[in-house]
Design a protein around this motif. Sequence first.
Motif, short mmCIF file in Angstrom:
data_model
loop_
_atom_site.label_atom_id
_atom_site.label_comp_id
_atom_site.label_asym_id
_atom_site.label_seq_id
_atom_site.Cartn_x
_atom_site.Cartn_y
_atom_site.Cartn_z
N GLY A 218 31.20 -15.20 45.40
CA GLY A 218 32.56 -15.45 44.93
C GLY A 218 33.18 -16.73 45.43
O GLY A 218 34.32 -17.05 45.08
N SER A 219 32.45 -17.48 46.25
CA SER A 219 33.00 -18.73 46.79
C SER A 219 31.85 -19.64 47.18
O SER A 219 30.70 -19.21 47.33
CB SER A 219 33.86 -18.44 48.03
OG SER A 219 33.04 -17.97 49.10
N ALA B 187 13.79 -16.28 46.36
CA ALA B 187 14.10 -15.02 47.03
C ALA B 187 15.55 -14.62 46.79
O ALA B 187 15.89 -13.43 46.76
CB ALA B 187 13.83 -15.15 48.53
N LEU B 188 16.42 -15.62 46.61
CA LEU B 188 17.83 -15.40 46.31
C LEU B 188 18.10 -15.72 44.85
O LEU B 188 17.73 -16.79 44.37
CB LEU B 188 18.70 -16.30 47.20
CG LEU B 188 20.20 -16.30 46.92
CD1 LEU B 188 20.83 -14.95 47.29
CD2 LEU B 188 20.89 -17.42 47.70
N GLY B 189 18.70 -14.78 44.14
CA GLY B 189 19.14 -15.03 42.78
C GLY B 189 20.66 -15.06 42.74
O GLY B 189 21.33 -14.43 43.56
N PHE B 190 21.22 -15.80 41.79
CA PHE B 190 22.68 -15.90 41.66
C PHE B 190 23.14 -14.85 40.66
O PHE B 190 22.87 -14.96 39.46
CB PHE B 190 23.08 -17.30 41.18
CG PHE B 190 24.51 -17.66 41.49
CD1 PHE B 190 25.56 -16.84 41.09
CD2 PHE B 190 24.81 -18.82 42.19
CE1 PHE B 190 26.88 -17.17 41.38
CE2 PHE B 190 26.12 -19.17 42.50
CZ PHE B 190 27.16 -18.33 42.09
N GLY B 191 23.86 -13.83 41.14
CA GLY B 191 24.41 -12.79 40.28
C GLY B 191 25.76 -13.22 39.74
O GLY B 191 26.70 -13.45 40.50
N MET B 192 25.88 -13.30 38.41
CA MET B 192 27.08 -13.88 37.78
C MET B 192 28.07 -12.79 37.36
O MET B 192 28.66 -12.86 36.29
CB MET B 192 26.65 -14.70 36.57
CG MET B 192 25.74 -15.86 36.88
SD MET B 192 26.56 -17.21 37.78
CE MET B 192 27.66 -17.84 36.52
N LEU B 193 28.27 -11.81 38.22
CA LEU B 193 29.24 -10.76 37.93
C LEU B 193 30.48 -10.88 38.79
O LEU B 193 31.60 -10.63 38.34
CB LEU B 193 28.59 -9.38 38.11
CG LEU B 193 29.49 -8.17 37.89
CD1 LEU B 193 30.10 -8.17 36.50
CD2 LEU B 193 28.71 -6.88 38.12
N VAL C 271 27.85 -19.09 48.82
CA VAL C 271 26.64 -19.79 48.39
C VAL C 271 25.94 -20.41 49.60
O VAL C 271 24.72 -20.24 49.80
CB VAL C 271 26.96 -20.87 47.34
CG1 VAL C 271 25.71 -21.69 47.02
CG2 VAL C 271 27.52 -20.23 46.08
N GLU C 272 26.69 -21.12 50.42
CA GLU C 272 26.09 -21.81 51.57
C GLU C 272 25.49 -20.81 52.56
O GLU C 272 24.38 -21.02 53.08
CB GLU C 272 27.13 -22.68 52.28
CG GLU C 272 27.69 -23.82 51.44
CD GLU C 272 26.65 -24.89 51.12
OE1 GLU C 272 25.51 -24.83 51.64
OE2 GLU C 272 26.99 -25.81 50.33
N ARG D 97 25.69 -24.87 40.58
CA ARG D 97 24.87 -26.08 40.73
C ARG D 97 24.46 -26.31 42.18
O ARG D 97 23.34 -26.79 42.45
CB ARG D 97 25.63 -27.27 40.16
CG ARG D 97 25.78 -27.18 38.65
CD ARG D 97 26.55 -28.33 38.04
NE ARG D 97 26.59 -28.21 36.58
CZ ARG D 97 27.21 -29.04 35.77
NH1 ARG D 97 27.86 -30.10 36.27
NH2 ARG D 97 27.19 -28.85 34.46
N ARG D 98 25.31 -25.95 43.12
CA ARG D 98 24.93 -26.07 44.53
C ARG D 98 23.79 -25.11 44.86
O ARG D 98 22.86 -25.46 45.59
CB ARG D 98 26.14 -25.78 45.43
CG ARG D 98 25.80 -25.67 46.91
CD ARG D 98 25.32 -27.00 47.48
NE ARG D 98 24.79 -26.85 48.83
CZ ARG D 98 23.50 -26.89 49.15
NH1 ARG D 98 22.58 -27.12 48.20
NH2 ARG D 98 23.11 -26.74 50.39
N ALA D 99 23.86 -23.90 44.30
CA ALA D 99 22.78 -22.95 44.52
C ALA D 99 21.46 -23.48 43.96
O ALA D 99 20.40 -23.36 44.59
CB ALA D 99 23.13 -21.60 43.88
#
Length: 429
Positions: A301-302, A63-69, A306-307, A88-90
């Motif tokens: 951004g931090s 449901a959550l994607g990591f946006g790398m912008l 992520v958490e 990696r934590r995500a």
Amino acid sequence: MDRRDFLKSGLFAAAASAIIGPKALAQEVEKQVVRERLSREILNYNPQMQYRPMGRTGVKVSALGFGMLRLPMKNGHVDFDQTTPMVRRAIEGGVNYIDTGRVYLGGESEQAVGRALAGGWRDRVYVTSKMPWWEMRSVDDFEKFFDQSRRTIGTDVIDFYHIHMIMHRAWKDYVLPYRLIEKMERLKSQGKIRFMGFSFHDSLQLFKKVVEYTPAWDFCLIQHNYLDYEYEAGVLGPKYAAANGMGLAVMKPVRTGFLARLPQTMHDALASTGIRKPDAEWALDYLWDIPEVSVAVSGMGSMADVEENLKYAAKARPNMLSPAEREALGAAIYAYRQAPGHIDCTGCYQCIPCPHNVAIGYILAYVYNNYLLHGNRQRALADYTVSMSPVQRGDPASSCVACGECLAKCPQHLDIPNLLARVRETMGK
């Protein structure tokens, strides 16, 4: 399972049954069976993450994607030492969708993905990237850019590949004449990409045209949030994509940070119903409530971001909002629109193409109205200059010559030339 393992499991089950009871044991065994099945069906499965079908692709994405912008930066460059542990934590938290693009952060976003996924992490996620049409100078650039992205990321296959930022100029001058859709189909037939799609920034009318152009589309990426239910593809975009069998990723769920740090009037409006949760959680819950949304791609951004996002995603469900929560979001939208000087532009893009290439809807609906609420001129200028190149979105308000061609096209009957003059005075360009 060999005889020794069987005996061990039997002894364990007997002991567990004596302690917790046969009914509770049966329930626990059933849960374990379900977890094992989901682990086989879902890439990087984690019971603390929610997963959703990605349209006709047959895969389920987090449901959550990591946006790398929007990554941590240091001296004008991506801080890889901070970024890698965050990604990696995500992934450890169950995220299996990593979204990047060739032009993000001057190419350093794809580099960051490559570094973070080295050492076996690549096999646990779906990787996306994007073809920037505005950088193409010949038809050969398509495959050249694609291969460069693969090398930078460090992968043979890009799972979800986009034509980046389709809008009226891209569709008319590049996608169709350069036959980019056919080129995407060729990459897919060669096994170099798994799924083909596009990201989008224009009107709902063009969105429908692009979706209907070919049944080959597997997915798309649009901008949507609770403030922008009329902006660009709007609230109907997810439904239209799903009706055509496409998976749907949504970018900028917190509106480039605006909805994560609300102005006091909007924050008070949300709290007035008695429901309290962080601003960013409101924004993400709105998207996860929409059944057609496959994945909300959030820039982080931090490590704290992520958490927090992992915590919110653990609760993500379609139709998760209560009537009271929907009422609270409505109150926040009303507060947003009551800001002094607010321009009632929905970003429908009926006014473009402008003969002088002014990015009318983006400037009025997005940049200027954000500025009015937050009063942060530096942030507004960043949206106005960095995120709005003349090729991608258009030119600044200073390019308006008050020809008036836009006036008859505006459904809101806005005095666009005078409004652009106000923006020009405020922004200095």
